[in-house]
Design a protein around this motif. Structure first.
Motif, PDB file in Angstrom:
ATOM      1  N   ARG A   1      -3.801  -6.922  -4.243  1.00 46.20           N
ATOM      2  CA  ARG A   1      -3.530  -5.986  -3.145  1.00 46.20           C
ATOM      3  C   ARG A   1      -4.772  -5.768  -2.279  1.00 46.20           C
ATOM      4  O   ARG A   1      -5.896  -5.706  -2.762  1.00 46.20           O
ATOM      5  CB  ARG A   1      -3.068  -4.660  -3.726  1.00 46.20           C
TER       6      ARG A   1
ATOM      7  N   GLU B   1      -2.985   4.536  -6.867  1.00 48.45           N
ATOM      8  CA  GLU B   1      -3.466   5.572  -5.954  1.00 48.45           C
ATOM      9  C   GLU B   1      -2.435   6.662  -5.702  1.00 48.45           C
ATOM     10  O   GLU B   1      -2.780   7.838  -5.604  1.00 48.45           O
ATOM     11  CB  GLU B   1      -3.856   4.937  -4.609  1.00 48.45           C
TER      12      GLU B   1
ATOM     13  N   ARG C   1      -7.206  -3.543   0.354  1.00 49.64           N
ATOM     14  CA  ARG C   1      -7.521  -2.146   0.635  1.00 49.64           C
ATOM     15  C   ARG C   1      -6.824  -1.747   1.932  1.00 49.64           C
ATOM     16  O   ARG C   1      -6.484  -2.592   2.766  1.00 49.64           O
ATOM     17  CB  ARG C   1      -9.022  -1.934   0.810  1.00 49.64           C
ATOM     18  N   TYR C   2      -6.638  -0.432   2.110  1.00 53.91           N
ATOM     19  CA  TYR C   2      -5.864  -0.005   3.281  1.00 53.91           C
ATOM     20  C   TYR C   2      -6.586  -0.332   4.585  1.00 53.91           C
ATOM     21  O   TYR C   2      -5.942  -0.716   5.573  1.00 53.91           O
ATOM     22  CB  TYR C   2      -5.565   1.501   3.196  1.00 53.91           C
ATOM     23  N   ASP C   3      -7.915  -0.194   4.620  1.00 49.98           N
ATOM     24  CA  ASP C   3      -8.636  -0.528   5.848  1.00 49.98           C
ATOM     25  C   ASP C   3      -8.558  -2.028   6.126  1.00 49.98           C
ATOM     26  O   ASP C   3      -8.456  -2.451   7.285  1.00 49.98           O
ATOM     27  CB  ASP C   3     -10.094  -0.069   5.748  1.00 49.98           C
ATOM     28  N   GLN C   4      -8.571  -2.857   5.071  1.00 51.64           N
ATOM     29  CA  GLN C   4      -8.404  -4.292   5.264  1.00 51.64           C
ATOM     30  C   GLN C   4      -7.012  -4.621   5.779  1.00 51.64           C
ATOM     31  O   GLN C   4      -6.844  -5.509   6.625  1.00 51.64           O
ATOM     32  CB  GLN C   4      -8.646  -5.027   3.941  1.00 51.64           C
TER      33      GLN C   4
ATOM     34  N   LEU D   1       0.809  -1.236   0.000  1.00 46.91           N
ATOM     35  CA  LEU D   1       0.000   0.000   0.000  1.00 46.91           C
ATOM     36  C   LEU D   1       0.836   1.276   0.000  1.00 46.91           C
ATOM     37  O   LEU D   1       0.407   2.292  -0.567  1.00 46.91           O
ATOM     38  CB  LEU D   1      -0.952  -0.012   1.192  1.00 46.91           C
TER      39      LEU D   1
END
Length: 340
Positions: free
Chosen positions: A308, A237, A310-313, A231
């Motif tokens: 990849r 992103e 997600r950042y919250d995951q 990430l």
């Protein structure tokens, strides 16, 4: 008058002269750099085959000179400097990341030791009673290189990448440290040489500490920002994350530090869980390299096949899954060690 010469000629730990340790450090550093160079080639080749395409095949036979071509390209490439960047920190950050990455391999044992020409040559550069703590301490310092690089670049994408790096590496470092507590309690030592010796002639710790081994691999993947935990560099992103504003050899130093951290992580995993250099028939360093390359192949395989998060995951997995599992494994190991 003879005090200084006697000190200079005196032997270090286990009878090894000091100058041999310096020669070994030089050799080990260069071997790690060569491994890093050809790991980049192996990764691109393996990923190409897994994705039904060719990897690099133009620079030299079978693409074997591709790492040298990449080095020449990075050296010749313009090393631009953002006008609003903070000069000293912007330049210092990649060097800090590369230096700490190279330092950590110095305490990993790779062989039993040998006697050559009447001199004792140990199978490690340095044996410290707190070697494991030293690796985590140096690794924590290395994080500052990535954080400073993103912040000093004065770019919103680089800043977001450095913030993600800080949150991710600090979060997963807790689970990484807890995952090795079981090994430390079973070996009753923080010295990596003692941990390897404790596995000689007995069960490798990957069996009684299989949960710790799995947690170590997952947390280590996040620590090195490898897929599916990449990430901090998510190109969809953040362009390239913390090194967005870096080019030339400064970018090369960041890339080198990432791959050397991966090599060190694999070497540490071999040392803690897979018996280190121990194995039948073949010499110790050969066994160490075989195990090391198997783990490196595993990391490449994961990068090729797992998407990849997600950042919250990512953060939820670190705090709500890996941390409780690593803590429970350490508690159960402590109870069993005391009881038995």
């Amino acid at each position: 008058m003879s005090i200084v010469p006697n000190l200079l000629l005196s032997s270090g730990a286990n009878g090894e002269p000091w100058w041999i340790a310096i020669v070994k450090a030089f050799i080990v550093i260069n071997l790690v750099l060569v491994t890093f160079a050809y790991l980049t080639l192996a990764e691109r080749k393996i990923m190409g085959r897994m994705q039904l395409r060719y990897g690099p095949n133009r620079a030299g036979p079978y693409g074997l000179l591709q790492p040298i071509a990449d080095l020449v390209k990075l050296i010749r490439k313009e090393s631009f400097f953002p006008a609003a960047a903070i000069d000293v920190l912007y330049i210092f950050a990649p060097f800090l990341a590369a230096f700490t990455a190279l330092c950590t391999f110095s305490v990993i044992p790779y062989g039993p030791g040998w006697e050559v020409g009447g001199y004792q040559i140990n199978g490690y550069v340095a044996d410290l009673p707190i070697a494991l703590l030293l690796i985590f301490a140096i690794g924590s310092l290395g994080i500052y290189g990535f954080i400073l690089g993103g912040w000093a670049s004065d770019s919103k994408y680089a800043l977001l990448g450095s913030m993600r790096t800080c949150a991710q590496l600090v979060s997963y470092e807790v689970a990484l440290a807890l995952s090795v507590l079981g090994v430390v309690m079973m070996a009753r030592s923080l010295s990596l040489v003692d941990i390897v010796d404790a596995q000689a002639g007995s069960t490798w710790y990957i069996l009684p500490q299989f949960v710790g081994f799995v947690v170590f691999l997952m947390a280590g993947t996040a620590e090195t920002a490898r897929a599916p935990f990449d990430l901090p560099e998510a190109e969809q992103e953040l362009v390239a994350g913390y090194h967005t504003e870096y080019g030339g050899m400064r970018f090369g130093l960041f890339s080198m530090s990432e791959y050397i951290n991966l090599i060190t992580l694999s070497g540490l995993c071999v040392t803690l869980f897979i018996g280190g250099w121990h194995g039948p028939w073949l010499p110790g360093p050969i066994w160490f390299l075989i195990k090391l390359f198997v783990l490196l192949f595993l990391f490449i395989w994961v990068r090729t096949t797992v998407p990849r998060l997600r950042y919250d995951q990512l953060m939820r997995f670190g705090w709500k899954v890996l941390l409780p599992v690593a803590t429970l494994n350490a508690v159960i190991t402590a109870i069993l060690v005391v009881a038995l």
